[in-house]
Design an enzyme around this catalytic site. Structure first.
Site, mmCIF file in Angstrom:
data_model
loop_
_atom_site.group_PDB
_atom_site.id
_atom_site.type_symbol
_atom_site.label_atom_id
_atom_site.label_comp_id
_atom_site.label_asym_id
_atom_site.label_seq_id
_atom_site.Cartn_x
_atom_site.Cartn_y
_atom_site.Cartn_z
ATOM 1 C CD GLU A 1 64.365 87.319 -13.958
ATOM 2 O OE1 GLU A 1 65.027 88.362 -14.453
ATOM 3 O OE2 GLU A 1 64.029 87.722 -12.676
ATOM 4 C CG ASP B 1 67.577 96.527 -14.124
ATOM 5 O OD1 ASP B 1 67.411 95.361 -13.746
ATOM 6 O OD2 ASP B 1 66.350 96.868 -14.656
ATOM 7 C CB SER B 2 68.604 92.883 -9.585
ATOM 8 O OG SER B 2 69.767 92.764 -9.643
ATOM 9 C CG ASP C 1 70.522 94.712 -16.413
ATOM 10 O OD1 ASP C 1 70.337 94.083 -17.507
ATOM 11 O OD2 ASP C 1 69.871 94.313 -15.371
ATOM 12 C CD GLU D 1 64.173 93.580 -17.679
ATOM 13 O OE1 GLU D 1 62.784 93.724 -17.855
ATOM 14 O OE2 GLU D 1 64.886 93.701 -16.536
ATOM 15 C CE LYS E 1 70.442 91.063 -17.708
ATOM 16 N NZ LYS E 1 68.958 91.699 -17.398
HETATM 17 O O1 KIV Z 1 69.065 92.728 -12.923
HETATM 18 C C1 KIV Z 1 69.398 91.543 -12.586
HETATM 19 O O2 KIV Z 1 69.968 91.370 -11.585
HETATM 20 C C2 KIV Z 1 69.021 90.551 -13.783
HETATM 21 C C3 KIV Z 1 69.424 89.205 -13.310
HETATM 22 C C4 KIV Z 1 68.353 88.648 -12.279
HETATM 23 C C5 KIV Z 1 69.253 88.355 -14.415
HETATM 24 O O3 KIV Z 1 68.601 90.816 -15.005
#
Ligand code: KIV
Length: 280
Positions: free
Chosen positions: A187, A49-50, A88, A120, A118
């Site tokens: 992270e 989600d970056s 994510d 958090e 994924k």
């Molecule tokens: O959102 C993302 O790109 C991430 C990575 C930095 C692990 O969670």
């Protein structure tokens, strides 16, 4: 990389089995184009989600939606044949209840074809991780610096500097592992903590700003190739400077167009080779 069969898709079971073995090579990908370029080099592609910050220019990842993640997840799946693709879960799609998390994660699995999701969080997400994992949705955990909680934490600074915070992150990591996650991202923590977590948990740890001792490493691809230059965290190693090259290329194109040097007749239809005249 560990996989000897280039045509076989790497599974979450393969990733899980790499605990303590050859380091897992992981990168982020948001588009089919990038996925094609990265696929042969990595074990795992994360549709992170970056992308909200890197592609969409948002200040944090909080505004990223489930529909955005699904669109980019499906694009990456179209570009990658070999890597294990994980998507994510965005902020707000899984925290409310394990049932809401299941509905959102099931959409990701059905509409992208990715191998897992994924999310958090540590102890507070353990019940959800177990709920999803037992119902056919492989989950990768994410502990330490949690970008979706940046408004509570007050910034993107590294985590685990006090004993109290380090103990809490260790408890998070154990909870994620015990709940049935197949791997976890660590992270932005102090190095000794990431090392200790890697020794303590049974699943592979994938570090970003964590430790060389982790079972694998991940970076945001746009950081690695020098495309995202708003800031450069300490943990980023640049392997190319594509941002400068793209800017130089656009500048050269602009000069050519302004001076009528592009297009040349060689770029035009209906002109025989060698017969054309270039206007200067
Ligand atoms: O959102 C993302 O790109 C991430 C990575 C930095 C692990 O969670």
């Amino acid at each position: 990389m560990g996989n000897e069969q280039p045509d076989k898709r790497i599974t979450v079971v393969d990733i899980r089995a790499r605990k303590g073995g050859e380091p897992l090579v992981c990168l982020t990908a948001y588009t089919a184009l990038t996925a094609v370029l990265l696929d042969e080099h990595v074990d795992l592609l994360l549709v992170g989600d970056s992308l909200g910050m890197v592609l969409y220019g948002l200040e944090t990842t909080v505004a990223v939606s489930l529909d955005m993640m699904i669109a980019h997840g499906a694009a990456v799946m179209r570009g990658a044949n070999r890597a294990c693709v994980i998507v994510d879960m965005p902020f707000g799609s899984y925290q409310e209840s394990r049932e809401a998390a299941f509905r959102a994660a099931a959409r990701v699995m059905k509409e992208t074809g990715a191998a897992g999701v994924k999310l958090e969080g540590g102890t507070e997400m353990a019940e959800t991780i177990e709920f999803l994992s037992r119902r056919g949705i492989p989950v990768m955990g994410h502990v330490g610096l949690l970008p979706q909680s940046v408004n509570v934490a007050g910034g993107f600074h590294s985590r685990g500097r006090s004993k109290r915070e380090a103990d809490a992150i260790m408890a998070d990591a154990r909870a994620v592992s015990d709940a049935g996650a197949f791997a976890m991202v660590i992270e932005g923590t102090v190095e000794p903590l990431a090392r200790a977590i890697t020794e303590a948990v049974e699943i592979p740890t994938i570090g970003i700003g964590a430790s060389p001792a982790c079972d694998g490493q991940i970076l945001v691809t746009e950081d690695l190739v020098g495309l995202f230059s708003q800031f450069k965290p300490k943990f980023v190693k640049r392997y190319a400077e594509l941002g400068g090259q793209i800017s130089d290329a656009a500048g050269a194109y602009a000069r050519d167009v302004s001076r009528r040097r592009f297009p040349g007749l060689e770029h035009c239809y209906g002109v025989k080779p060698g017969k054309g005249r270039r206007d200067g």
